[in-house]
Motif scaffolding. Structure first.
Motif, PDB file in Angstrom:
ATOM      1  N   THR A   7      -9.509 -65.209  -9.553  1.00 55.70           N
ATOM      2  CA  THR A   7      -9.072 -66.100  -8.474  1.00 55.70           C
ATOM      3  C   THR A   7      -8.831 -65.315  -7.189  1.00 55.70           C
ATOM      4  OG1 THR A   7      -8.010 -67.539 -10.110  1.00 55.70           O
ATOM      5  CG2 THR A   7      -7.388 -67.847  -7.809  1.00 55.70           C
ATOM      6  N   ALA A   8      -8.216 -64.141  -7.331  1.00 55.58           N
ATOM      7  CA  ALA A   8      -7.974 -63.296  -6.156  1.00 55.58           C
ATOM      8  C   ALA A   8      -9.282 -62.815  -5.551  1.00 55.58           C
ATOM      9  CB  ALA A   8      -7.103 -62.102  -6.538  1.00 55.58           C
ATOM     10  N   SER A  11     -10.760 -65.618  -3.610  1.00 57.64           N
ATOM     11  CA  SER A  11     -10.097 -65.778  -2.319  1.00 57.64           C
ATOM     12  C   SER A  11     -10.576 -64.717  -1.333  1.00 57.64           C
ATOM     13  CB  SER A  11      -8.583 -65.690  -2.495  1.00 57.64           C
ATOM     14  OG  SER A  11      -7.922 -65.872  -1.259  1.00 57.64           O
ATOM     15  N   VAL A 304      -3.245 -68.098  -2.535  1.00 53.89           N
ATOM     16  CA  VAL A 304      -3.585 -67.166  -3.606  1.00 53.89           C
ATOM     17  C   VAL A 304      -3.361 -65.706  -3.208  1.00 53.89           C
ATOM     18  CG1 VAL A 304      -5.529 -66.206  -4.913  1.00 53.89           C
ATOM     19  CG2 VAL A 304      -5.096 -68.667  -4.928  1.00 53.89           C
ATOM     20  N   PRO A 305      -3.763 -65.268  -1.986  1.00 54.05           N
ATOM     21  CA  PRO A 305      -3.610 -63.841  -1.677  1.00 54.05           C
ATOM     22  C   PRO A 305      -2.205 -63.281  -1.880  1.00 54.05           C
ATOM     23  CG  PRO A 305      -5.081 -64.845  -0.105  1.00 54.05           C
ATOM     24  CD  PRO A 305      -4.519 -65.963  -0.927  1.00 54.05           C
ATOM     25  N   ALA A 308      -1.336 -63.498  -5.666  1.00 52.93           N
ATOM     26  CA  ALA A 308      -2.061 -62.518  -6.486  1.00 52.93           C
ATOM     27  C   ALA A 308      -1.504 -61.117  -6.283  1.00 52.93           C
ATOM     28  CB  ALA A 308      -3.547 -62.559  -6.147  1.00 52.93           C
ATOM     29  N   ALA A 320      -5.837 -57.221  -9.359  1.00 55.15           N
ATOM     30  CA  ALA A 320      -5.288 -58.431  -8.748  1.00 55.15           C
ATOM     31  C   ALA A 320      -4.536 -58.103  -7.464  1.00 55.15           C
ATOM     32  CB  ALA A 320      -4.369 -59.143  -9.734  1.00 55.15           C
ATOM     33  N   GLY A 324      -5.853 -59.420  -3.865  1.00 55.64           N
ATOM     34  CA  GLY A 324      -4.931 -60.277  -3.131  1.00 55.64           C
ATOM     35  C   GLY A 324      -4.470 -59.642  -1.829  1.00 55.64           C
ATOM     36  N   TRP A 328      -5.196 -61.038   1.965  1.00 53.26           N
ATOM     37  CA  TRP A 328      -4.076 -61.301   2.868  1.00 53.26           C
ATOM     38  C   TRP A 328      -4.228 -60.499   4.164  1.00 53.26           C
ATOM     39  CZ3 TRP A 328       1.725 -60.815   1.001  1.00 53.26           C
ATOM     40  CH2 TRP A 328       2.553 -61.513   1.891  1.00 53.26           C
TER      41      TRP A 328
END
Length: 393
Positions: A7-8, A11, A304-305, A308, A320, A324, A328
Motif C-alpha cells: 500500500t505504501a 502511494s 497512507v504515507p 505507513a 514500509a 511511506g 510523504w
C-alpha cells in the motif's frame, strides 16, 4: 506487513506520477501571459458584471476597486442585486456616489425561476443589460473580489494578445486566521491538482476550468457557448462556464492572480467547512460510487504515507517506513510552492495529510447533506441536483 508495504509503495507510485505526469500542477508560475497594449490605443468596450447577494459586509472593500479601474477604453459596471436582505443595492449606489469612477448600474432580476441558480440568474440579467451596450468583453467578477487599478487593462491586453476567448485568474484568497492558513492554500492546491493550469490553456485538451471570481469573457464566445443558459443549473458554475466555452471551440486560460484578491474572511473552521461542503458532492456529480472512489483515493494518496511511516517504525519494517516516508516527502515538497505563493511558513507542508483528512470529511458531509435535502445550500437557497431540473422548452 506485506499489505502495508504494498500500500505504501502504491502511494509512493501515485505521488511520483502526480509529480511528473499531472501537468506539473504543483508549480505556481502560471501567471497572466505577457501582453501588448493596442498600438493604436483602440481598446475594446468592456462591461463588468457583478452578481451580489447579501454582500454589504465586503462591498466597501471590493466595489470601489472596480469603479477605480484605470482602463483606457469604454467600461462600466453592472451590479445585479440578487434578492439581498442587507441593503447591498443601496450600499452599491452610495459607494458609487461617494467614490466616482466608472459608471455603475444597479438592478435586480427578482427570484430565479426553477432550473436556475441564483448567481447564474443574476449573471444572465447582468449580461442582458450589458449587451445593450454592445461590449466586446464581459468581466464576470464576484462581489468579494478586489482588483488592482490596472487589473482590467491587463486582462484585456492578455486576452487580445493571446487570442483567448476566456481569461480567468484564481484570486488570491484571504489567509489570516489559523484555520485559513491550514485550509486555504490547500484548497487552491487541490483545485490545481484536479485542473492543471498548463493543460487548461492548451488547445486540443479536454481540461477546462475557470475561477469564478475573475473571468474575462469575449461576448461573442459567450453567445456561441449559450452562456449562461447552457449552465443555468450548475452549482460549480465557473468550471461549467469554462467547459461550455471550450466545448464551443473557445480558447481559454486560467492562472494564479498577482493583483486580484478575495476580501471575504473565513476565520473559523465552520466557515471553511461550509464553503467546501456546499459544492463538494456536486463536483462528484452526486454519484455515490464516485464518492467511494474519491474517499479511497484521498486515503491512499494523502493518509497512507504518514500511516505507513508510523507503522513501519513501530513494526520494524524498513520497506514500509521508507516508502511511506518518501511519499510523504514528495507530497510535502509539491505543497511548498503554494505555501510560498501565499506567504505561509513551510512547516505547514508536512501537515497536508491532516488538511486532506479535513477535506475528505467535508466531502462526505457534503454527500450526507445532499441526501438529507440540504445539499448545495447557500445564503438561504438549496439547489436540486441537475438531473432533477426540467429542461427549458
Amino acid at each position: 506487513m506485506s499489505a502495508i508495504v504494498w500500500t505504501a509503495v502504491g502511494s509512493l507510485a501515485a505521488w511520483l506520477w502526480l509529480l511528473l505526469g499531472q501537468g506539473f500542477f504543483w508549480r505556481t508560475d502560471v501567471r497572466l501571459p505577457p501582453a501588448e497594449e493596442p498600438a493604436d490605443g483602440d481598446w475594446p468596450a468592456v462591461c463588468v458584471v457583478v452578481p451580489a447577494r447579501d454582500e454589504a459586509a465586503v462591498l466597501p472593500r471590493s466595489l470601489p476597486t472596480l469603479l477605480a479601474q484605470d482602463y483606457p477604453g469604454r467600461a462600466e459596471v453592472v451590479l445585479v442585486d440578487d434578492g439581498s436582505r442587507d441593503g447591498t443595492g443601496e450600499l452599491a449606489r452610495e459607494l458609487a456616489g461617494r467614490t466616482g469612477g466608472l459608471p455603475l448600474t444597479v438592478d435586480a432580476p427578482g427570484e430565479p425561476p426553477a432550473g436556475w441558480t441564483g448567481k447564474l440568474w443574476a449573471v444572465r440579467h447582468g449580461i442582458g443589460l450589458a449587451r445593450a451596450r454592445a461590449p466586446e468583453y464581459l468581466l464576470l467578477t464576484d462581489a468579494d473580489i478586489a482588483h488592482a487599478p490596472d487589473s482590467l487593462r491587463r486582462l484585456v491586453a492578455a486576452a487580445r494578445t493571446g487570442g483567448f476567448d476566456l481569461v480567468s485568474q484564481m484570486a488570491r484568497l484571504r489567509v489570516a486566521s489559523p484555520w485559513e492558513r491550514l485550509v486555504v492554500p490547500a484548497f487552491v492546491y487541490f483545485f490545481a491538482q484536479l485542473y492543471p493550469f498548463r493543460r487548461i490553456g492548451r488547445r486540443g485538451t479536454r481540461t477546462a476550468a475557470a475561477a469564478g471570481g475573475c473571468v474575462l469573457l469575449r461576448t461573442e464566445a459567450a453567445e456561441r457557448a449559450r452562456v449562461p443558459e447552457a449552465i443555468r443549473h450548475a452549482v460549480i458554475d465557473d468550471v461549467a462556464l469554462a467547459r461550455a466555452v471550450k466545448g464551443a471551440g473557445g480558447h481559454i486560460w486560467l492562472g494564479l492572480a498577482e493583483r486580484v484578491d478575495s476580501v471575504r474572511p473565513y476565520p473559523r473552521l465552520h466557515d471553511l467547512w461550509r464553503m467546501v461542503s456546499r459544492s463538494a458532492y456536486a463536483q462528484l456529480r452526486h454519484n455515490p460510487l464516485t464518492l467511494l472512489g474519491t474517499v479511497a483515493g484521498l486515503a491512499l494518496v494523502y493518509l497512507v504515507p504518514p500511516a505507513a511511516l508510523l507503522a513501519g517504525v513501530v513494526a520494524g519494517s524498513a520497506a514500509a517506513a521508507l516508502a511511506g516516508g518518501l511519499a510523504w516527502l514528495v507530497m510535502a515538497g509539491t505543497y511548498v510552492p503554494m505555501l510560498r505563493y501565499y506567504g505561509q511558513p513551510l512547516w505547514l507542508a508536512p501537515l497536508l495529510p491532516f488538511t486532506a483528512l479535513l477535506y475528505l470529511l467535508m466531502t462526505v458531509d457534503s454527500a450526507v447533506r445532499h441526501y438529507r435535502g440540504r445539499g448545495a445550500a447557500w445564503k438561504g437557497r438549496t439547489y436540486a441536483r441537475p438531473d432533477a431540473v426540467p429542461d427549458e422548452g
